[in-house]
Design an enzyme around this catalytic site. Structure first.
Site, PDB file in Angstrom:
ATOM      1  N   ARG A 275     -83.237  34.963 -47.615  1.00 47.52           N
ATOM      2  CA  ARG A 275     -83.596  33.991 -48.654  1.00 47.52           C
ATOM      3  C   ARG A 275     -83.105  34.453 -50.023  1.00 47.52           C
ATOM      4  NH1 ARG A 275     -89.033  31.215 -49.340  1.00 47.52           N
ATOM      5  NH2 ARG A 275     -87.607  29.603 -50.032  1.00 47.52           N
TER       6      ARG A 275
ATOM      7  N   ASN B  10     -91.838  27.626 -57.186  1.00 48.94           N
ATOM      8  CA  ASN B  10     -90.634  28.210 -56.607  1.00 48.94           C
ATOM      9  C   ASN B  10     -90.527  29.697 -56.910  1.00 48.94           C
ATOM     10  OD1 ASN B  10     -90.021  25.596 -55.796  1.00 48.94           O
ATOM     11  ND2 ASN B  10     -88.854  25.175 -57.652  1.00 48.94           N
TER      12      ASN B  10
ATOM     13  N   HIS C 168     -96.125  31.483 -57.303  1.00 45.43           N
ATOM     14  CA  HIS C 168     -96.017  32.091 -55.979  1.00 45.43           C
ATOM     15  C   HIS C 168     -95.118  33.319 -55.960  1.00 45.43           C
ATOM     16  CE1 HIS C 168     -97.170  27.887 -54.269  1.00 45.43           C
ATOM     17  NE2 HIS C 168     -98.224  28.559 -54.705  1.00 45.43           N
TER      18      HIS C 168
ATOM     19  N   THR D 192     -92.337  18.088 -56.000  1.00 44.49           N
ATOM     20  CA  THR D 192     -93.388  18.703 -55.193  1.00 44.49           C
ATOM     21  C   THR D 192     -94.192  17.622 -54.488  1.00 44.49           C
ATOM     22  OG1 THR D 192     -95.410  20.041 -55.218  1.00 44.49           O
ATOM     23  CG2 THR D 192     -94.887  18.828 -57.228  1.00 44.49           C
TER      24      THR D 192
END
EC number: 2.3.1.286
Length: 244
Positions: free
Chosen positions: A61, A93, A110, A177
């Protein structure tokens, strides 16, 4: 910032804005997430069970994020800030596309994939300008490094900070979102009653809660259109021409 009289736009961005830069969402039917169950790579239990697998997944990722480039929505928000608007971005994100576009006030709910952190002290963070994290990479306390991301089942450490930012908004712009990931989705409840909220998303008609203005466009189209109006008028408002 209480005495700052500039128009204050608070942006709440999700995976939809990054998807337009080529970063797959975990709900997409293709890409990295499609090959892995969330429970296998993005939970504390997965880390305890198979840390090598988790590290490899996030290394992939991380490489994807480094290849991606900010899109028109990221660039438009940075341009609005350069013009003198006060722009605060709260993002779900873990990529750095907002920062690379030039935005300076970004809160990552996050975590950030281009950082590693200690498994024994979350305050010990290490930038990853290149490469990834391997088994045996340790912090200054001798503990294995892990991705600086919030996994499913973990607390969101900056949620209270995000609520404070939203409470000072003149307009809340929600971009890309589904408003389905908690507790982040409950940020709308922190918005003052008199503050307008706008959702820009291709599925805005079905996603937006009552009272939220819907702009059913992609981030790369809808956000630059809004920003052009705001930069021209010097204020935050919702042009009727963009609705519907």
């Amino acid at each position: 910032m209480a005495n700052d009289s500039r128009p204050h736009l608070v942006v709440f961005s999700g995976s939809g804005i990054s998807a337009e830069s080529g970063i797959q969402t975990f709900r997409a039917s293709d890409g990295l997430w499609a090959e892995h169950r969330i429970e296998e790579v993005a939970t504390p239990e997965a880390w305890r069970r198979d840390p090598a697998r988790v590290l490899n997944f996030y290394n992939l990722r991380r490489a994807q994020v480094r290849r991606a480039r900010p899109n028109a929505a990221h660039r438009a928000l940075a341009a609005l800030e350069r013009q003198g608007f006060r722009v605060s971005i709260i993002t779900q994100n873990i990529d750095d596309l907002h920062e690379r576009a030039g935005s300076r006030n970004v809160l990552h709910l996050h975590g950030e994939i281009l950082k590693a952190r200690s498994t024994v002290d979350a305050r010990m963070q290490y930038p990853l300008p290149r490469g990834g994290i391997e088994l045996g990479d340790i912090c200054d306390k001798g503990s294995q490094l892990r991705p600086d991301v919030v996994w499913f089942g973990e607390a969101v450490p900056h949620f209270s900070d995000a609520c404070e930012i939203v409470a000072e908004a003149d307009l809340l712009l929600v971009v890309g979102t589904s408003l389905a990931v908690m507790p982040a989705a409950s940020l709308l409840e922190c918005t003052p009653l008199e503050t307008p909220s706008v959702l820009v998303d291709p599925e805005a008609e079905s996603l937006a809660p009552p009272g939220v203005t819907r702009i059913s466009q992609s981030a790369g189209k809808g956000v630059p259109a809004l920003v052009r109006h705001w930069r021209r008028e010097g204020r935050l408002w919702v042009p009727e021409i963009l609705l519907g």
